[in-house]
Design an enzyme around this catalytic site. Structure first.
Site, PDB file in Angstrom:
ATOM      1  CD  GLU A  49      -2.973  -1.100   2.298  1.00  0.00           C
ATOM      2  OE1 GLU A  49      -2.872  -0.212   3.169  1.00  0.00           O
ATOM      3  OE2 GLU A  49      -3.877  -1.950   2.299  1.00  0.00           O
ATOM      4  CG  HIS A  55      -6.291   0.557   4.434  1.00  0.00           C
ATOM      5  ND1 HIS A  55      -5.131  -0.117   4.726  1.00  0.00           N
ATOM      6  CD2 HIS A  55      -7.140   0.279   5.474  1.00  0.00           C
ATOM      7  CE1 HIS A  55      -5.246  -0.759   5.873  1.00  0.00           C
ATOM      8  NE2 HIS A  55      -6.459  -0.540   6.343  1.00  0.00           N
TER       9      HIS A  55
END
Length: 310
Positions: A264, A282
């Site tokens: 990420e 997220h």
């Protein structure tokens, strides 16, 4: 009641928690952008370290903080904290698992609706002048089977909302599933393979561990129906992204929605560009309400723990 101690907050959290800590008499060092090298020197005199998901609390960080009694995560997962090493040092590790329950659950339902009704594709079409009405024949959630992998606080809440949408629930967990909850929602308890074979939607709600890393892989994906959808809002490494890419590109499953990724921000561009995947950055716990509650819960848990242990 006043409590003494020095706290470092290493990631951005809602101001309400900071205010609670200060009012209790604690000295708060708020460094939401602190880097690992600076953190090692910053934790030396701290009694408490508070993080979200950005900061990694490693063995080196723990060793640099001889006075630390508590490491607290303003969120659910603890995979960014070396909990085993913290335990050997007698350090309490706290989280705010209850705070994100509703926010995460609502995003799961949102992803299910987006997948089943082609909402992103419809939106994109309209914006470029394409009227895709005839092409976008969706399906209803009513009567479908939702497989919940991990029937903890969030998994149970997702199930309750899905039950209101008249879905059928199938549950799998390595831990015993609460029997009262099973009776409440009429959940079918089963093994993972059976869940995957029979579910129209599968949603993952397990922590990342050696046992759950790549729980969803080429083998487990092969059990799913070609009409089924996969949703993950737990941890990216629960799913082997390369196996998911193959399953989606070869239409072995109908689609997927990911809020979390192996890396990420994500770098697996071939997966992200597939037409049958929906991605969000997220954001499952990123609501004003959840962030306020998580900050409040952690502040209160830290204060209570310090008072108990003094």
């Amino acid at each position: 009641m006043q409590v003494e101690g020095r706290i470092i907050i290493c990631d951005a959290i809602d101001e309400i928690g900071i205010s609670i800590l200060k009012k209790a008499g604690l000295i708060v060092d708020y460094k939401p952008d602190v880097e690992p090298d600076d953190l090692i020197t910053s934790v030396r005199d701290c009694d408490v370290i508070i993080v979200r998901s950005r900061t990694k609390i490693t063995k080196d960080i723990i060793d640099a903080a001889p006075n630390v009694k508590i490491i607290a995560r303003v969120g659910v997962g603890l995979d960014n904290i070396d909990t085993n090493y913290a335990d050997t040092k007698g350090i309490r590790v706290l989280n705010a698992a209850e705070a994100a329950m509703n926010a995460v659950s609502e995003l799961v339902i949102g992803h299910m609706l987006s997948l089943s009704r082609n909402i992103p594709k419809a939106n994109d079409g309209i914006k470029v002048g394409r009227w895709l009405k005839k092409e976008l024949v969706g399906s209803e959630l009513r009567g479908k089977y939702l497989g919940i992998i991990g029937v903890g606080n969030i998994g149970r809440n997702v199930g309750r909302i899905a039950k209101c949408l008249r879905m059928n629930l199938i549950g799998y967990d390595i831990f015993p599933i609460n029997q009262e909850y099973v009776r409440e929602v009429g959940m079918i308890k089963t093994d993972l393979k059976t869940l995957l074979e029979n579910s129209d939607f599968v949603t993952c709600h397990v922590p990342l561990s050696a046992e759950t890393k790549y729980l969803i892989n080429s083998e487990t994906l092969s059990y799913m129906k070609p009409t089924a959808y996969l949703i993950n809002t737990s941890r990216g490494e629960i799913i082997d992204e390369q196996s998911l890419f193959i399953a989606l590109s070869e239409k072995r499953i109908a689609g997927a929605a990911l809020d979390v990724f192996e890396v990420e921000p994500p770098t697996n561009t071939e997966l992200l560009q597939l037409p049958n995947i929906i991605c969000t950055p997220h954001i499952a716990a990123q609501t004003k309400e959840a962030q306020e509650l998580a900050s409040t819960v952690i502040a209160e848990k830290v204060i209570q723990t310090l008072l108990t242990n003094r």
